[in-house]
Enzyme design. Structure first.
Site, mmCIF file in Angstrom:
data_model
loop_
_atom_site.group_PDB
_atom_site.id
_atom_site.type_symbol
_atom_site.label_atom_id
_atom_site.label_comp_id
_atom_site.label_asym_id
_atom_site.label_seq_id
_atom_site.Cartn_x
_atom_site.Cartn_y
_atom_site.Cartn_z
ATOM 1 N N CYS A 12 0.827 -1.208 0.000
ATOM 2 C CA CYS A 12 0.000 0.000 0.000
ATOM 3 C C CYS A 12 0.865 1.263 0.000
ATOM 4 O O CYS A 12 1.598 1.515 0.963
ATOM 5 C CB CYS A 12 -0.924 0.010 1.218
ATOM 6 S SG CYS A 12 -1.896 1.531 1.347
ATOM 7 N N LYS A 39 -9.080 -9.032 6.382
ATOM 8 C CA LYS A 39 -8.817 -8.150 7.510
ATOM 9 C C LYS A 39 -9.192 -8.819 8.827
ATOM 10 O O LYS A 39 -10.201 -9.527 8.904
ATOM 11 C CB LYS A 39 -9.610 -6.852 7.329
ATOM 12 C CG LYS A 39 -9.229 -6.086 6.087
ATOM 13 C CD LYS A 39 -10.210 -4.953 5.817
ATOM 14 C CE LYS A 39 -9.978 -4.357 4.445
ATOM 15 N NZ LYS A 39 -11.003 -3.344 4.091
ATOM 16 N N VAL A 52 -5.701 1.010 5.373
ATOM 17 C CA VAL A 52 -4.414 1.389 5.955
ATOM 18 C C VAL A 52 -3.895 2.606 5.188
ATOM 19 O O VAL A 52 -4.258 2.793 4.026
ATOM 20 C CB VAL A 52 -3.395 0.223 5.878
ATOM 21 C CG1 VAL A 52 -3.819 -0.930 6.757
ATOM 22 C CG2 VAL A 52 -3.162 -0.254 4.449
ATOM 23 N N GLU A 71 -6.021 7.893 7.754
ATOM 24 C CA GLU A 71 -5.754 8.667 6.540
ATOM 25 C C GLU A 71 -4.312 9.180 6.575
ATOM 26 O O GLU A 71 -3.907 9.900 7.490
ATOM 27 C CB GLU A 71 -6.734 9.817 6.327
ATOM 28 C CG GLU A 71 -8.156 9.370 6.030
ATOM 29 C CD GLU A 71 -8.261 8.631 4.695
ATOM 30 O OE1 GLU A 71 -7.741 9.108 3.670
ATOM 31 O OE2 GLU A 71 -8.881 7.540 4.679
ATOM 32 N N SER A 72 -3.533 8.804 5.541
ATOM 33 C CA SER A 72 -2.086 9.039 5.558
ATOM 34 C C SER A 72 -1.709 10.511 5.695
ATOM 35 O O SER A 72 -0.797 10.855 6.461
ATOM 36 C CB SER A 72 -1.445 8.456 4.294
ATOM 37 O OG SER A 72 -1.958 9.066 3.119
#
Length: 228
Positions: A12, A39, A52, A71-72
């Site tokens: 990811c 998951k 992720v 949320e990155s």
């Protein structure tokens, strides 16, 4: 004892972003790999979207007893505020605003074009996405690296930033795009290629880098090779 847990998946690119920031800042953390096709039960208690990266933190004086962030882009700004050294956003308000504009550009324009090109099985959609992605590369070359970087190798010159780590995971995966869609990073993008080379050599990037073969293998389920 203070503890950060980052929930990730090796393929990811969004999770890759946050792991890069953790590495760059030298933050101790526990890495928990999630199989996104299977998951674990209760994962949405950590990541309500079921995606992720997600992060939980416990034991910090500034924090509640147990809290979570997902949320990155949000995780990365959170980490930059809570762990201010080294700083990964410019100090001036206008430069900070420009950084956030480019992070938004990555999320709303660059990444969707990359993903559509790689994942679409429709030839016309692929061609449209390829043209769009090429325009985005030109825009980055001229408007970002050509105007903001000066003589430095990174988005904002000599200092690496959240913007660099926001874009880099997709460039580490470019080998898959080249393999399956025949799109190489053109020689004309001299600043972009220099930027990629500089990021690739950073210790934080090297520490969690994967081979191009891994990405080609993992993205096989999303794309079919270009005909010879």
């Amino acid at each position: 004892m203070a503890k950060i847990k980052i929930y990730s998946a090796v393929v990811c690119p969004y999770a890759h972003r946050s792991r890069l920031v953790l590495q760059e800042k030298g933050i101790d953390f526990d890495l928990i790999e999630i199989n996104l096709q299977n998951k674990p039960e209760g994962f949405t208690d950590i990541s309500p979207y079921g995606k992720v990266p997600a992060m939980s933190a416990t034991g910090y004086a500034y924090a509640h007893n147990n809290h979570r962030v997902w949320e990155s882009a949000v995780i990365n700004e959170y980490l930059n505020e809570v762990f201010p050294n080294p700083p990964l956003l410019p100090s001036s308000p206008i430069a900070k605003a420009q950084a956030r504009i480019w992070i938004d550009f990555a999320n709303t324009r660059f990444v969707p074009a990359f993903s559509t090109l790689l994942r679409s099985s429709d030839i016309q959609q692929q061609e449209a996405a390829k043209q769009e992605l090429y325009k985005h590369l030109e825009f980055i070359e001229n408007e970002a690296l050509g105007k903001l970087s000066g003589n430095g190798p990174y988005w904002f010159g000599e200092s690496v930033s959240l913007v660099d780590f926001t874009f880099y995971p997709w460039f580490e995966r470019w080998a898959a795009l080249k393999h399956y869609r025949g799109l190489a990073l053109s020689e004309e993008f001299t600043r972009l290629r220099q930027w990629k080379k500089a990021l690739k050599q950073r210790d934080s990037v090297v520490a969690i880098a994967n081979s191009k073969e891994l990405y080609i293998e993992r993205y096989a389920r999303f794309a079919t090779p270009v005909a010879a």
